[in-house]
Scaffold this motif. Structure first.
Motif, PDB file in Angstrom:
ATOM      1  N   ASP A   3       0.651  -1.258  -0.103  1.00 18.56           N
ATOM      2  CA  ASP A   3       0.093  -0.067   0.033  1.00 18.56           C
ATOM      3  C   ASP A   3       1.013   1.339  -0.136  1.00 18.56           C
ATOM      4  O   ASP A   3       0.508   2.081  -0.840  1.00 18.56           O
ATOM      5  CB  ASP A   3      -0.814   0.104   1.216  1.00 18.56           C
ATOM      6  CG  ASP A   3      -1.859  -1.053   1.184  1.00 18.56           C
ATOM      7  OD1 ASP A   3      -2.120  -1.626   0.121  1.00 18.56           O
ATOM      8  OD2 ASP A   3      -2.544  -1.305   2.145  1.00 18.56           O
ATOM      9  N   ASP A   4       1.932   1.386   0.859  1.00 20.12           N
ATOM     10  CA  ASP A   4       2.597   2.408   0.899  1.00 20.12           C
ATOM     11  C   ASP A   4       3.455   2.986  -0.412  1.00 20.12           C
ATOM     12  O   ASP A   4       3.648   3.904  -0.545  1.00 20.12           O
ATOM     13  CB  ASP A   4       3.574   2.493   2.070  1.00 20.12           C
ATOM     14  CG  ASP A   4       3.130   2.628   3.624  1.00 20.12           C
ATOM     15  OD1 ASP A   4       1.692   3.202   3.475  1.00 20.12           O
ATOM     16  OD2 ASP A   4       3.601   2.166   4.567  1.00 20.12           O
ATOM     17  N   GLU A   5       3.797   1.666  -1.082  1.00 18.62           N
ATOM     18  CA  GLU A   5       4.557   1.801  -2.260  1.00 18.62           C
ATOM     19  C   GLU A   5       3.405   2.577  -3.297  1.00 18.62           C
ATOM     20  O   GLU A   5       3.902   3.551  -4.150  1.00 18.62           O
ATOM     21  CB  GLU A   5       4.933   0.676  -3.100  1.00 18.62           C
ATOM     22  CG  GLU A   5       6.246   0.129  -2.444  1.00 18.62           C
ATOM     23  CD  GLU A   5       6.653  -1.287  -2.965  1.00 18.62           C
ATOM     24  OE1 GLU A   5       7.418  -1.394  -3.671  1.00 18.62           O
ATOM     25  OE2 GLU A   5       6.119  -2.294  -2.317  1.00 18.62           O
TER      26      GLU A   5
ATOM     27  N   VAL B 245       0.898   4.265  -2.802  1.00 18.69           N
ATOM     28  CA  VAL B 245       0.590   5.744  -2.084  1.00 18.69           C
ATOM     29  C   VAL B 245       1.889   6.777  -2.771  1.00 18.69           C
ATOM     30  O   VAL B 245       1.472   7.741  -3.199  1.00 18.69           O
ATOM     31  CB  VAL B 245       0.544   6.061  -0.519  1.00 18.69           C
ATOM     32  CG1 VAL B 245       0.600   7.490  -0.384  1.00 18.69           C
ATOM     33  CG2 VAL B 245      -0.503   5.390  -0.258  1.00 18.69           C
ATOM     34  N   LYS B 246       3.133   6.246  -2.710  1.00 15.20           N
ATOM     35  CA  LYS B 246       4.187   7.118  -3.290  1.00 15.20           C
ATOM     36  C   LYS B 246       4.168   7.179  -4.754  1.00 15.20           C
ATOM     37  O   LYS B 246       4.518   8.180  -5.143  1.00 15.20           O
ATOM     38  CB  LYS B 246       5.378   6.432  -2.863  1.00 15.20           C
ATOM     39  CG  LYS B 246       5.820   6.455  -1.609  1.00 15.20           C
ATOM     40  CD  LYS B 246       7.223   5.590  -0.945  1.00 15.20           C
ATOM     41  CE  LYS B 246       7.357   5.759   0.486  1.00 15.20           C
ATOM     42  NZ  LYS B 246       8.447   4.777   0.890  1.00 15.20           N
TER      43      LYS B 246
ATOM     44  N   TYR C  44      -0.328  12.532   4.176  1.00 12.95           N
ATOM     45  CA  TYR C  44      -0.417  11.157   4.390  1.00 12.95           C
ATOM     46  C   TYR C  44       0.764  10.779   5.390  1.00 12.95           C
ATOM     47  O   TYR C  44       2.022  10.829   4.760  1.00 12.95           O
ATOM     48  CB  TYR C  44      -0.738  10.247   3.191  1.00 12.95           C
ATOM     49  CG  TYR C  44      -0.734   8.918   3.619  1.00 12.95           C
ATOM     50  CD1 TYR C  44      -1.832   8.099   4.268  1.00 12.95           C
ATOM     51  CD2 TYR C  44       0.375   7.982   3.200  1.00 12.95           C
ATOM     52  CE1 TYR C  44      -1.849   7.216   4.682  1.00 12.95           C
ATOM     53  CE2 TYR C  44       0.324   6.413   3.498  1.00 12.95           C
ATOM     54  CZ  TYR C  44      -0.708   6.013   4.032  1.00 12.95           C
ATOM     55  OH  TYR C  44      -0.874   4.660   4.467  1.00 12.95           O
ATOM     56  N   GLN C  45       0.553  10.205   6.423  1.00 14.87           N
ATOM     57  CA  GLN C  45       1.715   9.544   7.088  1.00 14.87           C
ATOM     58  C   GLN C  45       1.920   8.100   6.782  1.00 14.87           C
ATOM     59  O   GLN C  45       0.862   7.280   7.496  1.00 14.87           O
ATOM     60  CB  GLN C  45       1.662   9.911   8.711  1.00 14.87           C
ATOM     61  CG  GLN C  45       1.618  11.370   8.893  1.00 14.87           C
ATOM     62  CD  GLN C  45       2.808  12.003   8.635  1.00 14.87           C
ATOM     63  OE1 GLN C  45       3.953  11.720   9.060  1.00 14.87           O
ATOM     64  NE2 GLN C  45       2.728  13.424   8.007  1.00 14.87           N
ATOM     65  N   SER C  46       3.011   7.359   6.524  1.00  9.45           N
ATOM     66  CA  SER C  46       3.007   5.968   6.097  1.00  9.45           C
ATOM     67  C   SER C  46       2.923   5.325   7.277  1.00  9.45           C
ATOM     68  O   SER C  46       3.952   5.564   8.225  1.00  9.45           O
ATOM     69  CB  SER C  46       4.043   6.049   5.260  1.00  9.45           C
ATOM     70  OG  SER C  46       4.495   4.703   4.995  1.00  9.45           O
ATOM     71  N   SER C  47       1.997   4.432   7.458  1.00  9.41           N
ATOM     72  CA  SER C  47       2.132   3.777   8.725  1.00  9.41           C
ATOM     73  C   SER C  47       2.146   2.290   8.471  1.00  9.41           C
ATOM     74  O   SER C  47       2.097   1.196   9.101  1.00  9.41           O
ATOM     75  CB  SER C  47       1.106   4.153   9.679  1.00  9.41           C
ATOM     76  OG  SER C  47      -0.275   3.782   9.180  1.00  9.41           O
ATOM     77  N   GLY C  48       1.937   1.776   7.097  1.00  9.95           N
ATOM     78  CA  GLY C  48       1.601   0.343   6.777  1.00  9.95           C
ATOM     79  C   GLY C  48       0.246  -0.077   6.891  1.00  9.95           C
ATOM     80  O   GLY C  48       0.067  -1.217   6.790  1.00  9.95           O
TER      81      GLY C  48
ATOM     82  N   PHE D 140      -2.942   1.351   5.491  1.00  5.97           N
ATOM     83  CA  PHE D 140      -3.802   2.085   4.873  1.00  5.97           C
ATOM     84  C   PHE D 140      -5.107   1.865   5.055  1.00  5.97           C
ATOM     85  O   PHE D 140      -6.011   2.872   5.328  1.00  5.97           O
ATOM     86  CB  PHE D 140      -3.290   2.015   3.232  1.00  5.97           C
ATOM     87  CG  PHE D 140      -4.113   2.882   2.288  1.00  5.97           C
ATOM     88  CD1 PHE D 140      -3.694   4.214   2.248  1.00  5.97           C
ATOM     89  CD2 PHE D 140      -5.179   2.569   1.516  1.00  5.97           C
ATOM     90  CE1 PHE D 140      -4.116   5.153   1.308  1.00  5.97           C
ATOM     91  CE2 PHE D 140      -5.857   3.486   0.692  1.00  5.97           C
ATOM     92  CZ  PHE D 140      -5.291   4.477   0.607  1.00  5.97           C
TER      93      PHE D 140
ATOM     94  N   TRP E  91      -6.622   3.838   7.927  1.00  2.00           N
ATOM     95  CA  TRP E  91      -6.446   5.183   7.827  1.00  2.00           C
ATOM     96  C   TRP E  91      -7.746   5.390   7.105  1.00  2.00           C
ATOM     97  O   TRP E  91      -8.489   6.287   7.448  1.00  2.00           O
ATOM     98  CB  TRP E  91      -5.142   5.617   7.105  1.00  2.00           C
ATOM     99  CG  TRP E  91      -4.935   6.877   6.778  1.00  2.00           C
ATOM    100  CD1 TRP E  91      -4.917   7.992   7.583  1.00  2.00           C
ATOM    101  CD2 TRP E  91      -5.228   7.486   5.366  1.00  2.00           C
ATOM    102  NE1 TRP E  91      -4.809   9.116   6.963  1.00  2.00           N
ATOM    103  CE2 TRP E  91      -5.003   9.018   5.566  1.00  2.00           C
ATOM    104  CE3 TRP E  91      -5.415   6.982   4.065  1.00  2.00           C
ATOM    105  CZ2 TRP E  91      -4.886   9.880   4.553  1.00  2.00           C
ATOM    106  CZ3 TRP E  91      -5.346   7.851   3.151  1.00  2.00           C
ATOM    107  CH2 TRP E  91      -5.309   9.304   3.306  1.00  2.00           C
TER     108      TRP E  91
END
Length: 195
Positions: free
Chosen positions: A9-11, A13-14, A69-73, A75, A78
């Motif tokens: 998910d974080d990838e 988002v980036k 958005y603060q990446s926390s793993g 998603f 959030w």
């Protein structure tokens, strides 16, 4: 061709922040059913669930695009927090309305507002707001004007708009967001009250 289905998910988002809208489409595909079920379970009203679902993704897109958005793993957690906060805001807004129970309806609780005849003054005010919105719409780019028309004048959900236009959900939500921002800016510039 990038295979988004294998990415975390974080990838995604980036990549979305870097301008790859398909990355957000993958996030939407991953979580839309779970999120909609969560919202629907809480509100038990399909129309309200549709609206909250759409607002959640619009808010998510805006937050990510603004770099907040603060990446926390996590998603999905959030997203559910956004939906929950929007739901609380909705209930706060409606808490000032008097509720009545109609046992002839499946979801029997309704606001008293539905049983009261609108005053001529409120009808005129609503007509004026609609006229102002129509005038502002004329100054929007065609694709934004189309979104506002389909959503608010035709009453279509974003899913229906996407099905009709063939756009991605992210594109439709983005166009609506920019239409609303542009209309607010114009309303402020020309001292038009849209409330």
């Amino acid at each position: 061709m990038t295979n988004y289905t294998l990415m975390a998910d974080d990838e995604l988002v980036k990549l979305f922040c870097a301008g790859q809208n398909n990355a957000f489409d993958e996030l939407l595909l991953r979580y839309k059913d779970r999120l909609y079920s969560y919202i629907s379970y809480l509100v038990k009203n399909d129309d309200m669930a549709d609206d909250l679902f759409q607002e959640t993704f619009v808010k998510a897109i805006m937050t990510i695009r603004q770099g907040r958005y603060q990446s926390s793993g996590k998603f999905y957690a959030w997203l559910t927090r956004i939906a929950h906060n929007l739901l609380i805001d909705q209930f706060r807004e409606e808490s000032n309305l008097t509720l009545v129970y109609n046992d002839g309806k499946e979801n029997g609780w309704q606001t008293l507002q539905g049983y009261v005849e609108p005053t001529r003054e409120s009808q005129l005010a609503n007509e004026q707001v609609l006229a102002d919105v129509r005038r502002l719409m004329e100054h929007l780019p065609a694709e934004q004007r189309e979104m506002v028309y389909m959503r608010y004048y035709k009453g279509l959900t974003f899913k229906e708009i996407v099905d009709l236009t063939g756009l991605g959900i992210n594109t439709a939500l983005g166009r609506m967001r920019y239409a609303i921002l542009n209309m607010r800016k114009m309303a402020k510039q020309y001292h038009i009250n849209l409330y």
